[in-house]
Design a protein around this motif. Structure first.
Motif, PDB file in Angstrom:
ATOM      1  N   HIS A 110      40.298 -24.438  11.120  1.00 59.97           N
ATOM      2  CA  HIS A 110      41.208 -25.292  10.362  1.00 59.97           C
ATOM      3  C   HIS A 110      41.261 -26.690  10.963  1.00 59.97           C
ATOM      4  N   ASP A 111      41.405 -26.746  12.287  1.00 59.05           N
ATOM      5  CA  ASP A 111      41.655 -28.030  12.943  1.00 59.05           C
ATOM      6  C   ASP A 111      40.482 -28.994  12.791  1.00 59.05           C
ATOM      7  N   VAL A 112      39.267 -28.486  12.947  1.00 61.72           N
ATOM      8  CA  VAL A 112      38.114 -29.396  12.903  1.00 61.72           C
ATOM      9  C   VAL A 112      37.818 -29.849  11.472  1.00 61.72           C
ATOM     10  N   GLN A 113      38.049 -28.967  10.488  1.00 58.90           N
ATOM     11  CA  GLN A 113      37.829 -29.381   9.093  1.00 58.90           C
ATOM     12  C   GLN A 113      38.877 -30.397   8.655  1.00 58.90           C
ATOM     13  N   ARG A 114      40.134 -30.152   9.010  1.00 57.77           N
ATOM     14  CA  ARG A 114      41.204 -31.096   8.671  1.00 57.77           C
ATOM     15  C   ARG A 114      40.935 -32.463   9.314  1.00 57.77           C
ATOM     16  N   LYS A 115      40.481 -32.438  10.572  1.00 63.00           N
ATOM     17  CA  LYS A 115      40.218 -33.683  11.297  1.00 63.00           C
ATOM     18  C   LYS A 115      39.098 -34.493  10.636  1.00 63.00           C
ATOM     19  N   THR A 116      38.205 -33.810   9.918  1.00 69.95           N
ATOM     20  CA  THR A 116      37.090 -34.500   9.256  1.00 69.95           C
ATOM     21  C   THR A 116      37.583 -35.449   8.178  1.00 69.95           C
ATOM     22  N   VAL A 117      38.607 -35.022   7.408  1.00 72.82           N
ATOM     23  CA  VAL A 117      39.057 -35.832   6.268  1.00 72.82           C
ATOM     24  C   VAL A 117      40.304 -36.659   6.562  1.00 72.82           C
ATOM     25  N   SER A 118      41.017 -36.361   7.637  1.00 73.74           N
ATOM     26  CA  SER A 118      42.299 -37.036   7.882  1.00 73.74           C
ATOM     27  C   SER A 118      42.200 -38.550   8.084  1.00 73.74           C
ATOM     28  N   PRO A 119      41.061 -39.115   8.554  1.00 76.04           N
ATOM     29  CA  PRO A 119      41.030 -40.580   8.708  1.00 76.04           C
ATOM     30  C   PRO A 119      41.277 -41.350   7.412  1.00 76.04           C
ATOM     31  N   ILE A 120      41.029 -40.732   6.259  1.00 76.08           N
ATOM     32  CA  ILE A 120      41.205 -41.461   4.998  1.00 76.08           C
ATOM     33  C   ILE A 120      42.677 -41.791   4.733  1.00 76.08           C
ATOM     34  N   VAL A 121      43.584 -41.034   5.368  1.00 74.43           N
ATOM     35  CA  VAL A 121      45.015 -41.321   5.199  1.00 74.43           C
ATOM     36  C   VAL A 121      45.651 -41.784   6.512  1.00 74.43           C
ATOM     37  N   SER A 122      44.841 -42.384   7.362  1.00 76.52           N
ATOM     38  CA  SER A 122      45.387 -42.965   8.597  1.00 76.52           C
ATOM     39  C   SER A 122      46.266 -44.162   8.256  1.00 76.52           C
ATOM     40  N   PRO A 123      47.221 -44.517   9.114  1.00 76.18           N
ATOM     41  CA  PRO A 123      48.069 -45.682   8.844  1.00 76.18           C
ATOM     42  C   PRO A 123      47.259 -46.950   8.572  1.00 76.18           C
ATOM     43  N   ALA A 124      46.182 -47.146   9.307  1.00 76.24           N
ATOM     44  CA  ALA A 124      45.369 -48.358   9.112  1.00 76.24           C
ATOM     45  C   ALA A 124      44.715 -48.364   7.734  1.00 76.24           C
ATOM     46  N   ASN A 125      44.220 -47.206   7.303  1.00 76.47           N
ATOM     47  CA  ASN A 125      43.567 -47.142   5.996  1.00 76.47           C
ATOM     48  C   ASN A 125      44.574 -47.278   4.860  1.00 76.47           C
ATOM     49  N   LEU A 126      45.762 -46.701   5.032  1.00 78.66           N
ATOM     50  CA  LEU A 126      46.805 -46.849   4.017  1.00 78.66           C
ATOM     51  C   LEU A 126      47.207 -48.318   3.876  1.00 78.66           C
ATOM     52  N   HIS A 127      47.259 -49.021   4.987  1.00 70.31           N
ATOM     53  CA  HIS A 127      47.587 -50.456   4.946  1.00 70.31           C
ATOM     54  C   HIS A 127      46.532 -51.222   4.140  1.00 70.31           C
ATOM     55  N   LEU A 128      45.278 -50.831   4.321  1.00 67.27           N
ATOM     56  CA  LEU A 128      44.198 -51.486   3.578  1.00 67.27           C
ATOM     57  C   LEU A 128      44.252 -51.148   2.084  1.00 67.27           C
ATOM     58  N   MET A 129      44.692 -49.936   1.761  1.00 64.42           N
ATOM     59  CA  MET A 129      44.720 -49.498   0.367  1.00 64.42           C
ATOM     60  C   MET A 129      45.936 -50.010  -0.407  1.00 64.42           C
ATOM     61  N   GLU A 130      46.957 -50.454   0.290  1.00 68.81           N
ATOM     62  CA  GLU A 130      48.214 -50.797  -0.385  1.00 68.81           C
ATOM     63  C   GLU A 130      48.049 -51.855  -1.483  1.00 68.81           C
ATOM     64  N   PRO A 131      47.315 -52.941  -1.263  1.00 66.40           N
ATOM     65  CA  PRO A 131      47.165 -53.923  -2.354  1.00 66.40           C
ATOM     66  C   PRO A 131      46.486 -53.336  -3.600  1.00 66.40           C
ATOM     67  N   LEU A 132      45.515 -52.460  -3.398  1.00 63.73           N
ATOM     68  CA  LEU A 132      44.835 -51.831  -4.536  1.00 63.73           C
ATOM     69  C   LEU A 132      45.800 -50.915  -5.291  1.00 63.73           C
ATOM     70  N   ILE A 133      46.563 -50.120  -4.561  1.00 67.27           N
ATOM     71  CA  ILE A 133      47.539 -49.229  -5.196  1.00 67.27           C
ATOM     72  C   ILE A 133      48.541 -50.044  -6.004  1.00 67.27           C
ATOM     73  N   ARG A 134      49.009 -51.141  -5.431  1.00 67.63           N
ATOM     74  CA  ARG A 134      50.002 -51.970  -6.121  1.00 67.63           C
ATOM     75  C   ARG A 134      49.403 -52.598  -7.387  1.00 67.63           C
ATOM     76  N   SER A 135      48.180 -53.065  -7.303  1.00 74.93           N
ATOM     77  CA  SER A 135      47.580 -53.721  -8.476  1.00 74.93           C
ATOM     78  C   SER A 135      47.406 -52.722  -9.620  1.00 74.93           C
ATOM     79  N   ARG A 136      47.058 -51.493  -9.300  1.00 76.67           N
ATOM     80  CA  ARG A 136      46.888 -50.485 -10.345  1.00 76.67           C
ATOM     81  C   ARG A 136      48.238 -50.082 -10.948  1.00 76.67           C
ATOM     82  N   ILE A 137      49.238 -49.982 -10.105  1.00 77.46           N
ATOM     83  CA  ILE A 137      50.564 -49.639 -10.612  1.00 77.46           C
ATOM     84  C   ILE A 137      51.094 -50.742 -11.520  1.00 77.46           C
ATOM     85  N   THR A 138      50.939 -51.986 -11.119  1.00 75.25           N
ATOM     86  CA  THR A 138      51.448 -53.086 -11.955  1.00 75.25           C
ATOM     87  C   THR A 138      50.710 -53.131 -13.296  1.00 75.25           C
ATOM     88  N   LYS A 139      49.404 -52.918 -13.265  1.00 73.97           N
ATOM     89  CA  LYS A 139      48.633 -52.926 -14.507  1.00 73.97           C
ATOM     90  C   LYS A 139      49.092 -51.793 -15.438  1.00 73.97           C
TER      91      LYS A 139
END
Length: 422
Positions: A110-139
């Motif tokens: 479980h631990d090694v498989q979860r660790k494989t995908v978890s970087p996509i929701v890291s705080p740094a990646n979420l910060h990068l995605m926030e403008p895209l999420i906002r633009s789609r929501i506003t549209k």
């Protein structure tokens, strides 16, 4: 809430307290579809919080129901006694159609498989995605009709979460609604209305095989290209996942699709419903938009988009004065724990400025705590940051249609209207 809905709930309450305790069946889909399960959960919390349902309550046999917050937590954090294998749902895996996925695994795999995908929701990646999420929501919000009824579930909740999912997978944009369909099919039962024939299991398998065939083409493209930041590339290049067989790939895909879509989708709809049922809380939010993060957490508690998780006892264990035997099926009811008076003050009320709003069970605890919980909170926060200045009111026109599922607390449609400004 309509008068009809109030009558239904009053009738359910009377029935829940009149029937013998042994006859309460939390696996009854109709209780969840009609949103009348609450008095049954309340009675079990009060009278039998570690409750054994007899084998005739479910086709896959007897199961325990754990309904109090503290007991649910005790089970959730003790993965050595309460295993996620072979399944995290009430249904046992079919021998000819098993779907391994890391949420239904124990350490170390479980631990090694979860660790494989978890970087996509890291705080740094979420910060990068926030403008895209906002633009789609506003549209999406800017394209909503004013003064005309529409289905909030389809136009907003499904659309926004499916767009997000397509981004996480780097999935072909024009075909993103396939993800919605596969998510629905993966969790649907014969009573869902999603199937064309009586042989729903065969039909379901055919659609899920189509899903893994589609994603296998994407895998083959990504595995022969340099690693990228999308989920398919992460799985294709990950040390712990690159040698998965077809069924394990499908299992993990479905976990990511459902986890990345269904739960947030239903909480987006639930937030609109909660504000309609609690106009005093909407006024409070409009007067102080800084309460949005707290409101998001309260909505996630109030909605509890996944009502339960299943564990299987690895050895005999005493809980709440009851002896759970090795091999027994144990369901921890997050929906009940989130309404437990012993853990949460005034739990039936929707209160957006609670003192500890994140003190809920909706994301689970322990090693299986929801990997994408911060992404869900981010999407909901931005949605309401954009709703408040745009729309003075989003009016729910009738009782929403709820999903016929014991696992998913969700909505298939909810008719709303945004009144024109005077």
């Amino acid at each position: 809430m309509s008068d009809g809905a109030i009558d239904l709930r009053a009738e359910a309450r009377a029935k829940a307290y009149a029937m013998p305790l042994a006859d309460i069946n939390l696996a009854d889909t109709e209780l969840w579809r009609t949103d009348t399960v609450w008095p049954y959960l309340e009675r079990l919390r009060k009278e039998d919080p570690v409750h054994l349902h007899p084998a005739h309550h479910h086709p896959d046999g007897a199961f325990w129901s754990i309904t109090k917050y503290a007991d649910i937590m005790a089970v959730d954090i003790n993965h050595e006694v309460f295993s996620s294998e072979p399944s995290i749902t009430i249904f046992d895996p079919k021998e000819d159609f098993t779907l391994p996925m890391f949420i239904a695994m124990d350490p170390p795999k479980h631990d090694v498989q979860r660790k494989t995908v978890s970087p996509i929701v890291s705080p740094a990646n979420l910060h990068l995605m926030e403008p895209l999420i906002r633009s789609r929501i506003t549209k999406t919000l800017d394209e909503l009709p004013i003064g005309e009824p529409f289905d909030w579930v389809d136009r907003v909740s499904i659309e926004l979460t499916t767009q997000m999912l397509a981004t996480l997978f780097d999935f072909p944009w024009d075909e993103r609604r396939k993800l919605t369909r596969w998510s629905d099919i993966a969790t649907a039962g014969p009573e869902s209305g999603l199937f064309l024939t009586d042989d729903y299991e065969t039909e379901r398998r055919m659609e899920l095989f189509a899903c893994v065939d589609y994603f296998t083409r994407l895998w083959n493209e990504r595995v022969n290209a340099p690693p990228k930041g999308d989920l398919i590339s992460m799985l294709a290049h990950g040390e712990a996942t690159r040698n998965m067989d077809r069924m394990e790939y499908l299992g993990n895909l479905l976990l990511l699709i459902i986890g990345g879509n269904d739960t947030t989708r239903n909480t987006m709809t639930g937030s609109i419903l909660a504000m309609n049922q609690n106009p005093d809380q909407l006024r409070k939010l409009r007067e102080d938009p800084s309460l949005i993060p707290s409101m998001v957490s309260e909505t996630i508690r109030w909605q509890t988009p996944l009502s339960n998780m299943r564990r299987t006892a690895t050895r005999d264990f005493e809980l709440g004065g009851k002896l759970i035997r090795k091999g027994d099926k144990v369901l921890i009811w997050y929906a009940s724990g989130n309404r437990d008076e012993a853990a949460i003050e005034n739990p039936e009320a929707y209160i957006i400025d609670r003192e500890r709003p994140r003190n809920h069970l909706s994301f689970g605890f322990g090693i299986h705590r929801c990997v994408g919980n911060r992404l869900a909170e981010l999407q909901l926060r931005i949605l309401w940051e954009e709703i408040l200045p745009r729309f003075p009111e989003i009016r729910v026109l009738e009782e929403p249609r709820r999903v016929a599922s014991v696992l998913i607390r969700g909505y298939s449609s909810m008719q709303v209207v945004i009144p024109a400004r005077n």
